[in-house]
Design a protein around this motif. Structure first.
Motif, PDB file in Angstrom:
ATOM      1  N   CYS A 275       0.806  -1.343   0.010  1.00 35.43           N
ATOM      2  CA  CYS A 275       0.025   0.053  -0.012  1.00 35.43           C
ATOM      3  C   CYS A 275       0.812   1.283   0.257  1.00 35.43           C
ATOM      4  O   CYS A 275       0.639   2.340  -0.651  1.00 35.43           O
ATOM      5  CB  CYS A 275      -0.989   0.144   1.130  1.00 35.43           C
ATOM      6  N   GLN A 276       1.927   1.229   0.797  1.00 37.22           N
ATOM      7  CA  GLN A 276       2.959   2.409   0.654  1.00 37.22           C
ATOM      8  C   GLN A 276       3.395   2.646  -0.842  1.00 37.22           C
ATOM      9  O   GLN A 276       3.820   3.758  -1.220  1.00 37.22           O
ATOM     10  CB  GLN A 276       3.985   2.074   1.629  1.00 37.22           C
ATOM     11  N   ILE A 279       0.891   4.549  -2.701  1.00 35.80           N
ATOM     12  CA  ILE A 279       0.693   5.793  -2.560  1.00 35.80           C
ATOM     13  C   ILE A 279       1.907   6.417  -2.975  1.00 35.80           C
ATOM     14  O   ILE A 279       1.919   7.508  -3.636  1.00 35.80           O
ATOM     15  CB  ILE A 279       0.932   5.918  -0.706  1.00 35.80           C
ATOM     16  N   GLU A 282       1.708   7.422  -6.511  1.00 34.40           N
ATOM     17  CA  GLU A 282       0.529   8.368  -6.719  1.00 34.40           C
ATOM     18  C   GLU A 282      -0.520   7.946  -7.636  1.00 34.40           C
ATOM     19  O   GLU A 282      -0.740   8.457  -8.661  1.00 34.40           O
ATOM     20  CB  GLU A 282       1.158   9.727  -7.306  1.00 34.40           C
ATOM     21  N   SER A 284      -3.492   7.262  -7.053  1.00 37.53           N
ATOM     22  CA  SER A 284      -5.070   7.446  -6.657  1.00 37.53           C
ATOM     23  C   SER A 284      -5.698   7.942  -7.753  1.00 37.53           C
ATOM     24  O   SER A 284      -7.050   7.866  -7.620  1.00 37.53           O
ATOM     25  CB  SER A 284      -5.357   7.864  -5.294  1.00 37.53           C
ATOM     26  N   ALA A 311      -4.416   3.544   1.063  1.00 39.28           N
ATOM     27  CA  ALA A 311      -4.167   3.515  -0.137  1.00 39.28           C
ATOM     28  C   ALA A 311      -5.147   4.073  -1.149  1.00 39.28           C
ATOM     29  O   ALA A 311      -5.317   4.556  -2.200  1.00 39.28           O
ATOM     30  CB  ALA A 311      -3.677   2.276  -0.790  1.00 39.28           C
ATOM     31  N   ALA A 313      -7.044   6.470  -0.480  1.00 35.73           N
ATOM     32  CA  ALA A 313      -6.937   7.979  -0.602  1.00 35.73           C
ATOM     33  C   ALA A 313      -8.487   8.375  -0.614  1.00 35.73           C
ATOM     34  O   ALA A 313      -8.650   9.436  -1.240  1.00 35.73           O
ATOM     35  CB  ALA A 313      -6.179   8.350  -1.875  1.00 35.73           C
TER      36      ALA A 313
END
Length: 512
Positions: A275-276, A279, A282, A284, A311, A313
């Motif tokens: 999930c990091q 993120i 970018e 989302s 994740a 967002a």
């Protein structure tokens, strides 16, 4: 003759018969069961048993008789056994469910992975049955599968004569919205490994643009790969999947600006590292909904989903596959479950749906409608049997589809010292009327062999107005309080707004 054609029945849906093979009936219909061909030539006894294996009805059929008439039966699941003078004994199953008082709202959270184009027998009659059964269960959206290499075998050539045309049209004809997923690559786009995303992402962009435009009026949502981090779906890094997601999103959006584009769900737990990675890349802005797959126990959904919430967002979360596989009875030639596991799975399904919505999902696809087995045909997932007759889990899904139609999660009652008691509140439209619905059960955090043994009492406020109560199969029950809870969930219907008088805990957030 395929086994499926041995078992034909009539399902009433919008007053239309289903021209296919299954023994599912709506309340009030005459339950007529075809006699299996293997026993039809001789006379013998037949028996109808309920989910407790208690005798409901029986009779003697004569040699050559094609049908037995069990009359009208209450809502529930039934096992129908056939004996013959030769000593042969076979069984099929049947279900009686409540008719839908209203079509499910388009945004109803109860959804179903049907995999119509891949898993059921490739027969339009069987396809028609599966779509009708999904709709009859209160489902508004289904998940299907599509092979890139079949619909675009050459660069620039989009075939319009595949069976995907028929299955998409059929599902739309039943008023079902379709979520479509692909997870293969044609040889011309990735000659080294067709199980991996193309090295040249322009191929992905063009394909997604072409396919979204072609199916514009029949496919409402798209997933541009499936469990791509898993070795059997390519074993990609999160960076590669993120780049592919962006190319696919831009292609889908170019082909159909109105389509819903989902994040390509990962296999296994949405870990902190994965999930990091989403993120950090970018991603989302390049999905409308965040999708995940869940094969864990319901009591653990919220804990395992906390990184996915970050994740996502703020985007809606869809669980596009969810179940917990069960080992089939090794004595069954058809992959049936033991009767105990049949009941445990039926209890699990509403636990899973409710817990998933409580953990932040707004749409939950149960996996899977047709018979489907994995791990060398030892683990059973299907809601239907080999002959398309219903497992008990189908009846449980239909009860959830009816009683949690259009459900929006309100919160959970604190455990009050009973950590294994679960009481969740929803604003929903059971039988087409806006109401508050409490779902309640108790279950220890244990594996299949030890489930179904918990029991607890539930004391609700004395002035709480319970208008109706239903069990996990959608049957009316006595709502006298205090309620006795087991692993079989109850649905308690309250006047709209009454659940807000309870001290409810809010749904989890990305920070919780």
């Amino acid at each position: 003759m395929p086994v499926a054609s041995l078992f034909t029945a009539i399902i009433l849906l919008s007053q239309s018969p289903v021209p296919a093979a299954c023994t599912v009936f709506v309340r009030g219909a005459c339950v007529r069961i075809p006699v299996p061909a293997m026993t039809a030539a001789t006379e013998g006894e037949w028996r109808v048993l309920d989910e407790r294996l208690s005798l409901v009805h029986s009779g003697i059929r004569t040699a050559g008789e094609s049908w037995i008439d069990a009359g009208t039966l209450p809502i529930g699941w039934y096992r129908i056994e056939f004996d013959s003078s030769t000593g042969a004994s076979l069984f099929t199953t049947a279900a009686v469910i409540a008719p839908l008082a209203a079509s499910p709202p388009e945004d109803t959270p109860i959804a179903l992975d049907v995999a119509l184009s891949w898993v059921p027998e490739a027969d339009p009659v069987v396809w028609e049955l599966c779509t009708r059964l999904a709709r009859l269960a209160g489902v508004a959206m289904v998940r299907d599968r599509l092979r890139w290499r079949e619909v675009q075998p050459e660069s620039g050539l989009l075939r319009t004569d595949t069976h995907y045309e028929q299955t998409a049209t059929m599902q739309n004809g039943q008023g079902l919205r379709v979520l479509q997923v692909f997870h293969d690559t044609p040889a011309w786009a990735e000659p080294e490994r067709r199980g991996r995303i193309p090295a040249d992402l322009r191929h992905t962009w063009r394909f997604c643009s072409d396919i979204a435009a072609h199916f514009r009026d029949r496919v409402h949502a798209w997933q541009p790969w499936n469990e791509g981090n898993s070795s059997n779906f390519g074993g990609h890094t999160i960076d590669a999947l993120s780049a592919h997601q962006k190319a696919a999103f831009l292609g889908f959006r170019a082909g159909n600006p109105d389509a819903i584009i989902s994040w390509a769900p990962l296999g296994g737990i949405n870990s902190e590292g994965l999930c990091q990675g989403i993120i950090a890349n970018e991603v989302s802005p390049y999905f409308d909904v965040y999708a995940l797959h869940v094969y864990d126990w319901p009591h653990d959904y919220a804990r395992l989903r906390r990184y996915a919430l970050a994740a996502a967002a703020g985007k809606p979360i869809w669980v596009t596959e969810c179940d917990r596989g069960l080992t089939a009875d090794p004595e069954s030639p058809h992959g049936d479950l033991t009767h105990e596991y049949e009941q445990r799975k039926a209890e699990f399904i509403p636990q899973s749906i409710v817990s998933s919505l409580a953990a932040g999902a707004v749409r939950h696809f149960h996996f899977i409608l047709p018979q489907y087995m994995e791990q060398d045909n030892t683990i059973q997932f299907g809601l239907l049997r080999h002959d398309l007759s219903p497992r008990m889990g189908y009846v449980a899904l239909a009860a959830a589809g009816r009683l949690l139609a259009g459900a929006r999660y309100l919160g959970r009652l604190p455990d009050s010292g009973q950590p294994d008691v679960y009481v969740h509140a929803f604003r929903a439209r059971p039988d087409g009327v806006s109401r508050d619905v409490l779902t309640a059960w108790t279950e220890a955090p244990v594996d299949w062999p030890d489930r179904g043994r918990s029991e607890a009492s539930l004391a609700l406020p004395a002035d709480l107005r319970i208008e109706a109560a239903w069990d996990y199969l959608g049957r009316p029950v006595d709502a006298a309080m205090p309620l006795v809870l087991t692993g079989a969930p109850l649905y308690l219907v309250l006047p709209e707004g009454d659940a807000e008088t309870l001290a409810l805990e809010a749904a989890p957030s990305a920070e919780s």
